[in-house]
Enzyme design. Structure first.
Site, PDB file in Angstrom:
ATOM      1  N   TYR A   1       0.810  -1.249   0.048  1.00 43.07           N
ATOM      2  CA  TYR A   1       0.004  -0.134   0.132  1.00 43.07           C
ATOM      3  C   TYR A   1       0.855   1.376  -0.060  1.00 43.07           C
ATOM      4  O   TYR A   1       1.828   1.387   0.853  1.00 43.07           O
ATOM      5  CB  TYR A   1      -1.047   0.026   1.221  1.00 43.07           C
ATOM      6  CG  TYR A   1      -1.909   1.327   1.354  1.00 43.07           C
ATOM      7  CD1 TYR A   1      -2.832   1.308   0.407  1.00 43.07           C
ATOM      8  CD2 TYR A   1      -1.587   1.941   2.377  1.00 43.07           C
ATOM      9  CE1 TYR A   1      -3.643   2.337   0.669  1.00 43.07           C
ATOM     10  CE2 TYR A   1      -2.456   3.194   2.495  1.00 43.07           C
ATOM     11  CZ  TYR A   1      -3.490   3.313   1.719  1.00 43.07           C
ATOM     12  OH  TYR A   1      -4.332   4.493   1.929  1.00 43.07           O
TER      13      TYR A   1
ATOM     14  N   ASP B   1       9.192   2.770  -0.340  1.00 42.33           N
ATOM     15  CA  ASP B   1       8.169   3.233   0.687  1.00 42.33           C
ATOM     16  C   ASP B   1       8.385   2.795   2.125  1.00 42.33           C
ATOM     17  O   ASP B   1       7.971   1.745   2.507  1.00 42.33           O
ATOM     18  CB  ASP B   1       6.698   2.930   0.108  1.00 42.33           C
ATOM     19  CG  ASP B   1       5.631   3.582   0.950  1.00 42.33           C
ATOM     20  OD1 ASP B   1       5.953   4.252   2.120  1.00 42.33           O
ATOM     21  OD2 ASP B   1       4.264   3.419   0.523  1.00 42.33           O
TER      22      ASP B   1
ATOM     23  N   LYS C   1       4.372   8.401   9.165  1.00 32.27           N
ATOM     24  CA  LYS C   1       4.292   7.814  10.476  1.00 32.27           C
ATOM     25  C   LYS C   1       5.262   8.364  11.334  1.00 32.27           C
ATOM     26  O   LYS C   1       5.023   9.419  12.048  1.00 32.27           O
ATOM     27  CB  LYS C   1       4.235   6.143  10.082  1.00 32.27           C
ATOM     28  CG  LYS C   1       2.771   5.820   9.241  1.00 32.27           C
ATOM     29  CD  LYS C   1       2.404   4.167   9.386  1.00 32.27           C
ATOM     30  CE  LYS C   1       1.019   4.560   8.694  1.00 32.27           C
ATOM     31  NZ  LYS C   1       0.955   3.689   7.515  1.00 32.27           N
TER      32      LYS C   1
HETATM   33  C1  LIG Z   1       0.451   4.435   6.058  1.00 28.28           C
HETATM   34  C2  LIG Z   1       1.054   3.998   4.827  1.00 28.28           C
HETATM   35  C3  LIG Z   1       0.841   4.947   3.614  1.00 28.28           C
HETATM   36  C4  LIG Z   1      -0.069   5.898   3.779  1.00 28.28           C
HETATM   37  O1  LIG Z   1       0.189   7.029   4.753  1.00 28.28           O
HETATM   38  P1  LIG Z   1      -0.935   7.974   5.165  1.00 28.28           P
HETATM   39  O2  LIG Z   1      -0.575   8.848   6.249  1.00 28.28           O
HETATM   40  O3  LIG Z   1      -1.919   6.893   6.001  1.00 28.28           O
HETATM   41  O4  LIG Z   1      -1.491   8.347   3.790  1.00 28.28           O
HETATM   42  C5  LIG Z   1       1.748   4.666   2.413  1.00 28.28           C
HETATM   43  N1  LIG Z   1       2.535   3.773   2.442  1.00 28.28           N
HETATM   44  C6  LIG Z   1       2.784   2.823   3.528  1.00 28.28           C
HETATM   45  C7  LIG Z   1       3.806   1.847   3.382  1.00 28.28           C
HETATM   46  C8  LIG Z   1       2.020   2.920   4.783  1.00 28.28           C
HETATM   47  O5  LIG Z   1       2.426   1.910   5.625  1.00 28.28           O
END
Ligand SMILES: *Cc1c(COP(=O)(O)O)cnc(C)c1O
Length: 440
Positions: free
Chosen positions: A152, A247, A280
């Protein structure tokens, strides 16, 4: 199975709040997984949190293994972070003009992640991922991208996509409201499948702007990219002139101070991604995210270059104070060693308890991020994760919840331990799980 939605009494504040919320907020929540749709039952409305715990609207206490989906690595209400936020808030909430603290936070991030020369701060992981892809397309002059099933990267249109019928065909939208044309440049491949990766590059290499990956995928519970797979991703990107985007919104400053890339760099000499996306932990619980990379790439970004990106609240002074205080606290010597040991203790205890009850169970963790599976062997991709017995997971989830242990309300999400979790918390969790495993 009896979940507390079965309660008809009117003393359940969580249920009352959920009913009230559903009238005016779609599904009663502001992000879908919070609605407990995967596991059933009533979401817990959080009244307050401290350290490793939160209390719901009924005043019931839980040991929290979500920690806002990762950011709360120090636990809730860490005194140093609270003080930094309080001081920043007194100086003003937002200026729409640059501040010194943005430089300090950028410097702190770059100090630990040597693959990045420059970084831009934004407000959410979605925004960071979307902007990184735009930048990769702008910098390469190409349109196509590779992502992997089960990873994601936020809810940008081009990323809400599932695999098409074959490697020559691009993806199909996974959300209504995403026009097929918007995902026609996105190729979705199976995680850890080197053969497919090679075929995709052979077919589309010259048109690929980038490949984006969660190095340790936390959005399909916890699945590591194997070292040979990661190495092949790097080689193929280099060979075909595609940018390799890590990511690390979840793994950054969570699995290690240098993120997952520091772990791959320790087994692949000279390894580094071209760009990194973060979020995060770098906000410590405030809305803050970032994307960065090599200078030559980042200089394509406005106002230096032609790739547009902007944000009214980007680099927000209260959020940067929170993130900076968090990063400074976790860069103290020994922090990640202690966090990793605590997390392994939990995983080891859960595995023992399950095995003693004859339940198939396997675990993995890195730093303060973990995954457990009701499976005999660790899955390598999304399809394997989804072989989990969902009914059994739901029983486990609700059993733990009833006993005051809050883990992710879906079998495809990772879990998180914070520095505030004590040995006693771990022991209490294992005891609760032992009890639940007898009943699975
Ligand atoms: C949480 C997450 C996102 C999205 O971040 P948001 O602050 O919820 O928009 C993107 N990539 C990864 C790997 C994530 O865990």
């Amino acid at each position: 199975m009896t979940h507390d939605t079965d309660h008809t009494d009117n003393t359940d504040r969580n249920l009352q709040l959920f009913q009230r919320a559903q009238k005016i907020i779609p599904g009663g929540v502001n992000s879908p997984v919070r609605a407990f749709r995967a596991v059933g039952g009533t979401p817990r409305f959080v009244a307050r949190a401290q350290g490793a715990y939160f209390w719901d609207a009924n005043g019931k206490k839980y040991i929290d293994y979500i920690g806002s989906w990762g950011p709360m690595i120090l636990g809730h209400g860490h005194p140093t972070v609270q003080e930094a936020v309080r001081k920043a808030a007194l100086d003003g909430f937002s200026f729409g003009a640059p501040t010194e603290r943005e430089i300090e936070l950028a410097e702190e991030i770059l100090r630990h992640v040597p693959s990045m020369d420059m970084v831009r701060l934004v407000s959410s992981g979605t925004e960071a991922g979307m902007s990184a892809i735009r930048l990769a397309r702008g910098a390469t002059g190409r349109n196509k991208l590779i992502k992997f099933e089960g990873c994601y990267h936020g809810h940008a249109d081009a990323l809400l996509v599932k695999a098409g019928s074959g490697l020559a065909t691009f993806g199909n939208p996974t959300s209504a409201g995403v026009p097929p044309e918007v995902v026609q440049h996105t190729l979705v491949l199976e995680y850890n499948n080197i053969e497919q990766l090679e075929q995709a590059f052979a077919l589309h290499g010259k048109d690929l702007a980038c490949l984006i990956i969660e190095p340790i995928a936390g959005n399909m519970n916890f699945v590591r990219a194997t070292v040979p797979f990661m190495q092949r991703c790097r080689e193929l990107c280099t060979q075909h002139g595609a940018l390799f985007i890590f990511d690390e919104v979840m793994t950054g400053f969570r699995v290690a101070l240098g993120g997952a890339q520091s772990i791959y760099a320790s087994s692949i000499p000279g390894f580094a991604p071209d760009m990194t996306v973060m979020g995060k932990v770098i906000g410590g619980g405030m809305p803050l995210a970032a994307f960065g990379g090599k200078r030559a790439i980042m200089e394509h970004l406005a106002p230096l270059g032609p790739v547009y990106q902007a944000g009214t609240l980007s680099g927000n002074p209260v959020a940067t104070a929170c993130g900076l205080a968090t990063l400074r606290a976790i860069s103290q010597p020994g922090f990640f060693e202690a966090l990793s040991a605590r997390t392994r203790l939990l995983m080891h205890g859960l595995k023992n308890a399950a095995n003693q009850a004859g339940i198939p169970f396997c675990v993995d963790s890195e730093g303060g991020m973990f995954g457990f599976f009701l499976l005999d062997t660790l899955p390598q991709n999304y399809a394997q994760v989804m072989r989990t017995d969902a009914q059994r997971f739901n029983t486990l989830f609700h059993g733990l919840l009833d006993r005051g242990v809050y883990v992710a309300p879906a079998l495809y999400e990772a879990g998180f331990v914070s520095a505030a979790h004590t040995d006693d918390d771990i022991a209490a969790t294992i005891e609760a799980a032992t009890d639940v495993f007898q009943k699975l």
